[in-house]
Design a protein around this motif. Sequence first.
Motif, PDB file in Angstrom:
ATOM      1  N   SER A  83     -17.739  -7.940 -10.935  1.00  0.00           N
ATOM      2  CA  SER A  83     -17.898  -8.277  -9.518  1.00  0.00           C
ATOM      3  C   SER A  83     -16.553  -8.759  -8.990  1.00  0.00           C
ATOM      4  CB  SER A  83     -18.955  -9.368  -9.340  1.00  0.00           C
ATOM      5  OG  SER A  83     -20.243  -8.881  -9.632  1.00  0.00           O
ATOM      6  N   ALA A  84     -16.013  -8.024  -8.042  1.00  0.00           N
ATOM      7  CA  ALA A  84     -14.666  -8.290  -7.539  1.00  0.00           C
ATOM      8  C   ALA A  84     -14.387  -7.314  -6.402  1.00  0.00           C
ATOM      9  CB  ALA A  84     -13.628  -8.113  -8.647  1.00  0.00           C
ATOM     10  N   SER A  85     -13.216  -7.442  -5.810  1.00  0.00           N
ATOM     11  CA  SER A  85     -12.743  -6.450  -4.842  1.00  0.00           C
ATOM     12  C   SER A  85     -11.831  -5.467  -5.549  1.00  0.00           C
ATOM     13  CB  SER A  85     -11.991  -7.133  -3.696  1.00  0.00           C
ATOM     14  OG  SER A  85     -12.857  -7.907  -2.899  1.00  0.00           O
ATOM     15  N   TYR A  86     -11.977  -4.200  -5.183  1.00  0.00           N
ATOM     16  CA  TYR A  86     -11.168  -3.139  -5.781  1.00  0.00           C
ATOM     17  C   TYR A  86     -10.404  -2.422  -4.674  1.00  0.00           C
ATOM     18  CZ  TYR A  86     -13.765  -4.052  -9.992  1.00  0.00           C
ATOM     19  OH  TYR A  86     -14.303  -4.685 -11.085  1.00  0.00           O
ATOM     20  N   PHE A  87      -9.109  -2.288  -4.884  1.00  0.00           N
ATOM     21  CA  PHE A  87      -8.231  -1.696  -3.881  1.00  0.00           C
ATOM     22  C   PHE A  87      -7.592  -0.428  -4.424  1.00  0.00           C
ATOM     23  CE2 PHE A  87      -8.107  -5.151  -0.817  1.00  0.00           C
ATOM     24  CZ  PHE A  87      -8.455  -6.257  -1.573  1.00  0.00           C
ATOM     25  N   CYS A  88      -7.662   0.632  -3.648  1.00  0.00           N
ATOM     26  CA  CYS A  88      -6.806   1.772  -3.948  1.00  0.00           C
ATOM     27  C   CYS A  88      -5.486   1.564  -3.204  1.00  0.00           C
ATOM     28  CB  CYS A  88      -7.447   3.094  -3.572  1.00  0.00           C
ATOM     29  SG  CYS A  88      -7.893   3.325  -1.834  1.00  0.00           S
ATOM     30  N   ALA A  89      -4.429   2.130  -3.735  1.00  0.00           N
ATOM     31  CA  ALA A  89      -3.108   1.953  -3.150  1.00  0.00           C
ATOM     32  C   ALA A  89      -2.274   3.193  -3.411  1.00  0.00           C
ATOM     33  CB  ALA A  89      -2.420   0.723  -3.749  1.00  0.00           C
ATOM     34  N   VAL A  90      -1.597   3.663  -2.377  1.00  0.00           N
ATOM     35  CA  VAL A  90      -0.749   4.837  -2.533  1.00  0.00           C
ATOM     36  C   VAL A  90       0.690   4.400  -2.750  1.00  0.00           C
ATOM     37  CG1 VAL A  90      -2.207   6.434  -1.242  1.00  0.00           C
ATOM     38  CG2 VAL A  90      -0.500   5.071  -0.021  1.00  0.00           C
ATOM     39  N   ILE A  91       1.365   5.103  -3.651  1.00  0.00           N
ATOM     40  CA  ILE A  91       2.792   4.928  -3.823  1.00  0.00           C
ATOM     41  C   ILE A  91       3.454   6.075  -3.082  1.00  0.00           C
ATOM     42  CG2 ILE A  91       4.709   4.932  -5.460  1.00  0.00           C
ATOM     43  CD1 ILE A  91       1.238   3.899  -6.563  1.00  0.00           C
ATOM     44  N   TRP A  92       4.389   5.726  -2.220  1.00  0.00           N
ATOM     45  CA  TRP A  92       5.040   6.738  -1.401  1.00  0.00           C
ATOM     46  C   TRP A  92       6.490   6.330  -1.185  1.00  0.00           C
ATOM     47  CZ3 TRP A  92       6.553   5.350   3.718  1.00  0.00           C
ATOM     48  CH2 TRP A  92       6.089   4.088   4.130  1.00  0.00           C
ATOM     49  N   THR A  93       7.271   7.264  -0.702  1.00  0.00           N
ATOM     50  CA  THR A  93       8.677   6.979  -0.508  1.00  0.00           C
ATOM     51  C   THR A  93       9.007   6.840   0.971  1.00  0.00           C
ATOM     52  OG1 THR A  93      10.930   7.661  -1.049  1.00  0.00           O
ATOM     53  CG2 THR A  93       9.366   9.409  -0.479  1.00  0.00           C
ATOM     54  N   SER A  94       9.811   5.804   1.258  1.00  0.00           N
ATOM     55  CA  SER A  94      10.298   5.581   2.607  1.00  0.00           C
ATOM     56  C   SER A  94      11.813   5.487   2.524  1.00  0.00           C
ATOM     57  CB  SER A  94       9.724   4.294   3.186  1.00  0.00           C
ATOM     58  OG  SER A  94      10.351   3.971   4.415  1.00  0.00           O
ATOM     59  N   GLY A  95      12.477   6.531   2.944  1.00  0.00           N
ATOM     60  CA  GLY A  95      13.923   6.524   2.802  1.00  0.00           C
ATOM     61  C   GLY A  95      14.301   6.612   1.342  1.00  0.00           C
ATOM     62  N   SER A  96      14.974   5.587   0.836  1.00  0.00           N
ATOM     63  CA  SER A  96      15.471   5.636  -0.536  1.00  0.00           C
ATOM     64  C   SER A  96      14.605   4.866  -1.525  1.00  0.00           C
ATOM     65  CB  SER A  96      16.879   5.050  -0.587  1.00  0.00           C
ATOM     66  OG  SER A  96      16.863   3.717  -0.122  1.00  0.00           O
ATOM     67  N   ALA A  97      13.558   4.193  -1.044  1.00  0.00           N
ATOM     68  CA  ALA A  97      12.779   3.353  -1.946  1.00  0.00           C
ATOM     69  C   ALA A  97      11.305   3.678  -1.869  1.00  0.00           C
ATOM     70  CB  ALA A  97      13.001   1.881  -1.608  1.00  0.00           C
ATOM     71  N   ARG A  98      10.603   3.341  -2.938  1.00  0.00           N
ATOM     72  CA  ARG A  98       9.156   3.529  -2.958  1.00  0.00           C
ATOM     73  C   ARG A  98       8.460   2.296  -2.396  1.00  0.00           C
ATOM     74  NH1 ARG A  98      12.755   6.175  -6.312  1.00  0.00           N
ATOM     75  NH2 ARG A  98      11.815   8.069  -7.176  1.00  0.00           N
ATOM     76  N   GLN A  99       7.302   2.528  -1.824  1.00  0.00           N
ATOM     77  CA  GLN A  99       6.471   1.446  -1.337  1.00  0.00           C
ATOM     78  C   GLN A  99       5.066   1.659  -1.845  1.00  0.00           C
ATOM     79  OE1 GLN A  99       6.636   0.378   2.804  1.00  0.00           O
ATOM     80  NE2 GLN A  99       8.734   1.109   3.037  1.00  0.00           N
ATOM     81  N   LEU A 100       4.294   0.588  -1.820  1.00  0.00           N
ATOM     82  CA  LEU A 100       2.905   0.645  -2.229  1.00  0.00           C
ATOM     83  C   LEU A 100       2.081   0.121  -1.072  1.00  0.00           C
ATOM     84  CD1 LEU A 100       1.639  -0.222  -5.757  1.00  0.00           C
ATOM     85  CD2 LEU A 100       0.324  -0.897  -3.779  1.00  0.00           C
ATOM     86  N   THR A 101       1.190   0.964  -0.532  1.00  0.00           N
ATOM     87  CA  THR A 101       0.339   0.606   0.596  1.00  0.00           C
ATOM     88  C   THR A 101      -1.106   0.570   0.132  1.00  0.00           C
ATOM     89  OG1 THR A 101       1.853   1.549   2.234  1.00  0.00           O
ATOM     90  CG2 THR A 101      -0.445   1.271   2.893  1.00  0.00           C
ATOM     91  N   PHE A 102      -1.791  -0.532   0.452  1.00  0.00           N
ATOM     92  CA  PHE A 102      -3.144  -0.766  -0.019  1.00  0.00           C
ATOM     93  C   PHE A 102      -4.196  -0.342   0.994  1.00  0.00           C
ATOM     94  CE2 PHE A 102      -2.706  -3.306  -3.878  1.00  0.00           C
ATOM     95  CZ  PHE A 102      -1.373  -3.640  -3.837  1.00  0.00           C
TER      96      PHE A 102
END
Lengths: 112, 117
Positions: A83-102
């Motif tokens: 029992s908890a919260s579960y988050f999907c998150a995409v890894i994507w690139t913005s310019g020269s670095a990767r980001q993780l958006t939930f």
Amino acid sequence: GQSLEQPSEVTAVEGAIVQINCTYQTSGFYGLSWYQQHDGGAPTFLSYNGLDGLEETGRFSSFLSRSDSYGYLLLQELQMKDSASYFCAVIWTSGSARQLTFGSGTQLTVLP
Amino acid sequence: NAGVTQTPKFQVLKTGQSMTLQCAQDMNHEYMSWYRQDPGMGLRLIHYSVGAGITDQGEVPNGYNVSRSTTEDFPLRLLSAAPSQTSVYFCASNPQDSYLANTGELFFGEGSRLTVL
């Protein structure tokens, strides 16, 4: 921008199997991660799919279809502690670095 | 090994006050980031850094400043606190930018709970 959709709530009984779906719209997509969070505590990493297909880690499995922009987290042999919260998150690139958006998260309640 | 350490854990501010949330990691991670989490919502990226001296904006950077003078520390500054900044703030790190692409894993601190009155 990045857009993710997942159900807000899921309820299941102990010992059952539950699937949490996640659809996304992302440019510069690298992969899809899943995180677990108990009662506002620190999110903890569960699984990652960089390629299409199924990844299995114990009772948890995660699936990705890049062509469908879709993934899911499968939890087997549910326990009360799941029992908890579960988050999907995409890894994507913005310019020269990767980001993780939930995504906004799915609250899983496991009933006895 | 302490991992990612955030201080303070709780803070109450008045509107207009400024403060700094501290984040330190002892894992020699190059990549560090700050997220905020509001009730019923996912985590939203505020700022991130791929190494000392390099920072960039995330999804919700307005009202926040960051700097990265050392590999270990990544403080988040609220310049003039507003009630809309009431939230739980999480700092997260990973070894390097390519690690995130290859593993999708971030290591999170325990969070700092901020209330702005």
